[in-house]
Design an enzyme around this catalytic site. Sequence first.
Site, mmCIF file in Angstrom:
data_model
loop_
_atom_site.group_PDB
_atom_site.id
_atom_site.type_symbol
_atom_site.label_atom_id
_atom_site.label_comp_id
_atom_site.label_asym_id
_atom_site.label_seq_id
_atom_site.Cartn_x
_atom_site.Cartn_y
_atom_site.Cartn_z
ATOM 1 C CB SER A 127 -0.954 -0.047 1.201
ATOM 2 O OG SER A 127 -2.000 0.890 1.059
ATOM 3 C CD GLU B 10 -4.614 -4.811 -3.977
ATOM 4 O OE1 GLU B 10 -4.865 -4.350 -2.841
ATOM 5 O OE2 GLU B 10 -3.519 -5.303 -4.291
ATOM 6 C CG HIS C 52 -5.386 -2.739 0.179
ATOM 7 N ND1 HIS C 52 -4.525 -2.633 -0.885
ATOM 8 C CD2 HIS C 52 -4.999 -1.773 1.069
ATOM 9 C CE1 HIS C 52 -3.663 -1.655 -0.654
ATOM 10 N NE2 HIS C 52 -3.920 -1.124 0.525
#
Length: 434
Positions: free
Chosen positions: A124, A253, A350
């Site tokens: 991320s 995600e 995610h």
Amino acid sequence: PCPQAKANIPPSSEDCLRLNVWAPTTAGSHAVLVWIHGGGYVEGHSGEGWYDATQLAQREDLVVVSFNYRLGLLGFLALPQLTAPDGGTGNWGLRDQLAALDWVRRNIAAFGGDPQRVMIAGESAGAVSVTTLLAATPAQGLFQRAAIQSGTYRPVLEKEQPVGAFPSAYLVGLQTALRLGCTDGDIAACLRAKPPAQVLGAQAQLAPVMEVGLALTPTLPVVDGVVLKGRPLAQVLAGHGDVPVLVGANDDEASFVLASMGVVGNPGDFGRYVDAIGAGAKKAELTALYQPSAVGEVAAADALGTDLSFACPAQRLATASALVGTAPAYLYRFARAVPNGPLVSLGVAHGTDIVYLFGHFDAVGSVPTPLDLTLSQQLQSAWGAMARTGAPIPAWLRFSPGGTFITWNTPATTETTWRAGRCASLEAWGLLPP
């Protein structure tokens, strides 16, 4: 932790620039993996339980380092009055990352690490940091390989000019100074005198930036002409960061933000999502491409958001790295959801890759099956081999445009068609800015 608004974390402090080292007990000089935590540049810390690298260091005979860096306005506020002696501004958190890497270069041998075999990795915002470090002039030579997990190259600010949805860094700085009452006299001293809670209050008032599918706080690395002399993708295409790169994305995600954006499965949710992310001019084309009437409103929005923010940028980064310089690039797709627990409904969400890389299924309330434990070991082996040699496992072939990538699942497979070929359409429609 560095000061942040996230709840349920240990007490934070501006005295937060600490790092962690896990070292194997075996003799010899070991490859080093330096982990950069995520959190949108506004939250997170290296002490979070799912980043515990005990298992990874032992299994792969690696020295693993993680560290904190300043976040939000405390990490990325840019103003002419806040300028470093070298003329740079805004990249205080990025300078923390550079300082940690320099610490590794100077000191890691004392822990059995090889300063000439350092791999930076992150997920991320940590992965965006890795991409930014590939491009950053002072970072060249501080690492020899990189892993970019669910990250991109777009979240950076120009000093004085807005770019797309991103405001200029100086505009964010001016808004902050006004909110904190620092408008005349020694503005830098006024800002530095504000307690963290007051700075976080001003940060909460900043308008979020809709970055093609994700709402981001505009406290981001800055193209300041010193630490970062150009936008990351352009810098990579110019030959910066010519090291072996491993890059990829998870299948779902975007699933973690859809409910907050009103995508819950009602008719028309996909179209409303397209409008919300600023792609309404291509709604008809996107509806035809993602077919919400066939796959469902949520699945279609998830696929679009994942493509825009993570998967297609990953392919573009791999392509850029493969076309420029001499070092190889390796592209991956992570396709295995945790087998049980509260995150199951989000699919391959995610952060799922973190669970498997560090092996802490308990951190997300999941109990691994034997297949999941095997996949976790395979992922650790690939990342470990990349850190040691600059190449992952033999089955994972180096990427070339349109070429082979690995899909991490049970079992792992190789494929050649990335995201059903949709990225080419998105790029042709102008939905994948550099």
